[in-house]
Structure formats: structure tokens, C-alpha cells
Design a protein around this motif. Structure first.
Motif, PDB file in Angstrom:
ATOM      1  N   SER A  12       0.814  -1.224   0.000  1.00 29.60           N
ATOM      2  CA  SER A  12       0.000   0.000   0.000  1.00 29.60           C
ATOM      3  C   SER A  12       0.847   1.275   0.000  1.00 29.60           C
ATOM      4  O   SER A  12       0.313   2.372  -0.123  1.00 29.60           O
ATOM      5  N   ILE A  13       2.156   1.144   0.124  1.00 30.27           N
ATOM      6  CA  ILE A  13       3.049   2.311   0.145  1.00 30.27           C
ATOM      7  C   ILE A  13       3.497   2.625  -1.280  1.00 30.27           C
ATOM      8  O   ILE A  13       4.101   1.787  -1.949  1.00 30.27           O
ATOM      9  N   ARG A  14       3.182   3.825  -1.718  1.00 29.50           N
ATOM     10  CA  ARG A  14       3.539   4.248  -3.074  1.00 29.50           C
ATOM     11  C   ARG A  14       4.959   4.790  -3.074  1.00 29.50           C
ATOM     12  O   ARG A  14       5.359   5.534  -2.174  1.00 29.50           O
ATOM     13  N   GLN A  27       9.114   7.333  -0.202  1.00 31.18           N
ATOM     14  CA  GLN A  27       8.156   6.345   0.291  1.00 31.18           C
ATOM     15  C   GLN A  27       6.932   7.089   0.812  1.00 31.18           C
ATOM     16  O   GLN A  27       6.961   7.685   1.882  1.00 31.18           O
ATOM     17  N   ASP A  28       5.839   7.043   0.057  1.00 29.59           N
ATOM     18  CA  ASP A  28       4.646   7.837   0.334  1.00 29.59           C
ATOM     19  C   ASP A  28       3.620   7.012   1.114  1.00 29.59           C
ATOM     20  O   ASP A  28       2.984   6.108   0.561  1.00 29.59           O
ATOM     21  N   THR A  30       0.845   8.183   2.273  1.00 28.28           N
ATOM     22  CA  THR A  30      -0.537   8.648   2.102  1.00 28.28           C
ATOM     23  C   THR A  30      -1.392   7.588   1.423  1.00 28.28           C
ATOM     24  O   THR A  30      -2.585   7.500   1.694  1.00 28.28           O
ATOM     25  N   THR A  31      -0.788   6.771   0.586  1.00 26.65           N
ATOM     26  CA  THR A  31      -1.555   5.695  -0.049  1.00 26.65           C
ATOM     27  C   THR A  31      -1.893   4.594   0.961  1.00 26.65           C
ATOM     28  O   THR A  31      -2.931   3.944   0.846  1.00 26.65           O
ATOM     29  N   LEU A  32      -1.044   4.395   1.964  1.00 28.38           N
ATOM     30  CA  LEU A  32      -1.372   3.469   3.058  1.00 28.38           C
ATOM     31  C   LEU A  32      -2.586   3.997   3.824  1.00 28.38           C
ATOM     32  O   LEU A  32      -3.494   3.240   4.165  1.00 28.38           O
ATOM     33  N   LEU A  34      -4.954   5.783   2.689  1.00 23.23           N
ATOM     34  CA  LEU A  34      -6.138   5.653   1.844  1.00 23.23           C
ATOM     35  C   LEU A  34      -6.697   4.233   1.831  1.00 23.23           C
ATOM     36  O   LEU A  34      -7.794   4.003   1.338  1.00 23.23           O
ATOM     37  N   ASN A  35      -5.923   3.303   2.384  1.00 25.50           N
ATOM     38  CA  ASN A  35      -6.329   1.900   2.437  1.00 25.50           C
ATOM     39  C   ASN A  35      -6.651   1.557   3.901  1.00 25.50           C
ATOM     40  O   ASN A  35      -5.740   1.281   4.686  1.00 25.50           O
TER      41      ASN A  35
END
Length: 179
Positions: A12-14, A27-28, A30-32, A34-35
Motif C-alpha cells: 500500500s506504500i507508493r 516512500q509515500d 498517504t496511499t497506506l 487511503l487503504n
């Protein structure tokens, strides 16, 4: 189950290439966030890791440590203490300086937020060179707190940040390449 959770967290990490500058693999998290399943797994994993360690205070670093720290503190039934950049906290503060690649920075916390002898868990989203976490350890020692460990979602192992922690136990959920 733990490996399954860690895979969901990791997946889940973009990764954002060349941000904030050329050559960095950012290592973003924010996508984590969002999940909801990945975020829940991350919090549950930290809570399970520290549940039996008599944590009395969770201290999180500005800004992303503020995302993970409070739910961990709530689950462990203890206070959350924000560790902020200079000038962001009202009232009297105590600070610790740390070195950056070019120059230095500080973190601060409110005087009295951590009391002598309290068992402190430091939380942040990522450990790279370890300077920020090391400053947190230094700050807690200044006020007499006992750092029982540090937890991060991500470690960039090639930057050897663990070495700056000088023996403070570090718990990470996933390793990633950041440079």
C-alpha cells in the motif's frame, strides 16, 4: 498472519521517484492511509508489538508520527506527546538538536509532557539516517524519560539509521529502498 499483514502494508506504500529531489525514491504513506485495511493492520501490528511492554507515553514526530502515534496511544491506554519543530508549541518547551545532511534542526516538546522515569515509545513513519529518532531519544533522556523502543512503518536500511539509535530497540514493519 503477520507476513500477510506486512505484505498488505508494504504493497500500500507508493514509491514516488525523484521526490523531493533527483535520485530520491520517496516512500509515500498517504496511499497506506487511503487503504483502511492497511492502516488498521499497521496500527494493530504496533499495538501487538508493544502491548506487554508497559508503555506509559507514546511520543510521535511531526508530522507523520502524529498520524500513527495517537491511535497506538489510545489502544495502549496512555497519553500521546507531540514532538514538533521549533516554535510550534505554546508555552515552555524543551528541545534537542540533530544534524541534517546540510546543517541542523531541532525537535521540541512541552515541558512536563514526559515525566522522570516514564516509559516512552517513539513513533514515526520512517527511519532513514536515524537523526530524528536519535534526537527523540536525546530529548527523553534530558527529561528523565526511559525510551523503551522506537517504531517505524518503514526502514531504509541502506542508510544505516539504526546505528544512530545506539542500542535503542527499533521495530519496523517493512524495509524499502529509498535511494
Amino acid at each position: 498472519m503477520l507476513e500477510e499483514r506486512r505484505k498488505v502494508i508494504s504493497d500500500s506504500i507508493r514509491v514516488v521517484p525523484h521526490f523531493p529531489k533527483e535520485g530520491i525514491m520517496f516512500q509515500d504513506i498517504t496511499t497506506l492511509l487511503l487503504n483502511p485495511i492497511a492502516f488498521q493492520y499497521s496500527i494493530e501490528d504496533f499495538v501487538e508489538q508493544y502491548r506487554d511492554q508497559q508503555v506509559e507515553v507514546v511520543a510521535g514526530f511531526e508530522a507523520r508520527g502524529f498520524i500513527f502515534g495517537p491511535p497506538i496511544a489510545l489502544a495502549l491506554h496512555c497519553p500521546f506527546v507531540p514532538l514538533r519543530k521549533p516554535g510550534k508549541l505554546p508555552g515552555e518547551t524543551v528541545s534537542a538538536e540533530y544534524q541534517l545532511e546540510y546543517g541542523s534542526d531541532k525537535i521540541e516538546m512541552s515541558v512536563g509532557a514526559v515525566k522522570k522515569g516514564q516509559r516512552v515509545l517513539l513513533i514515526d513513519d520512517l527511519i532513514a539516517t536515524g537523526g530524528t529518532l536519535a534526537a527523540g531519544v536525546k530529548l527523553m533522556k534530558q527529561v528523565g524519560g526511559e525510551v523503551i523502543g522506537a517504531g517505524c512503518v518503514i526502514e531504509l536500511p541502506e542508510l544505516n539509521g539504526r546505528e544512530n539509535l545506539k542500542g535503542t530497540p527499533l521495530y519496523i514493519q517493512v524495509e524499502k529502498e529509498g535511494v
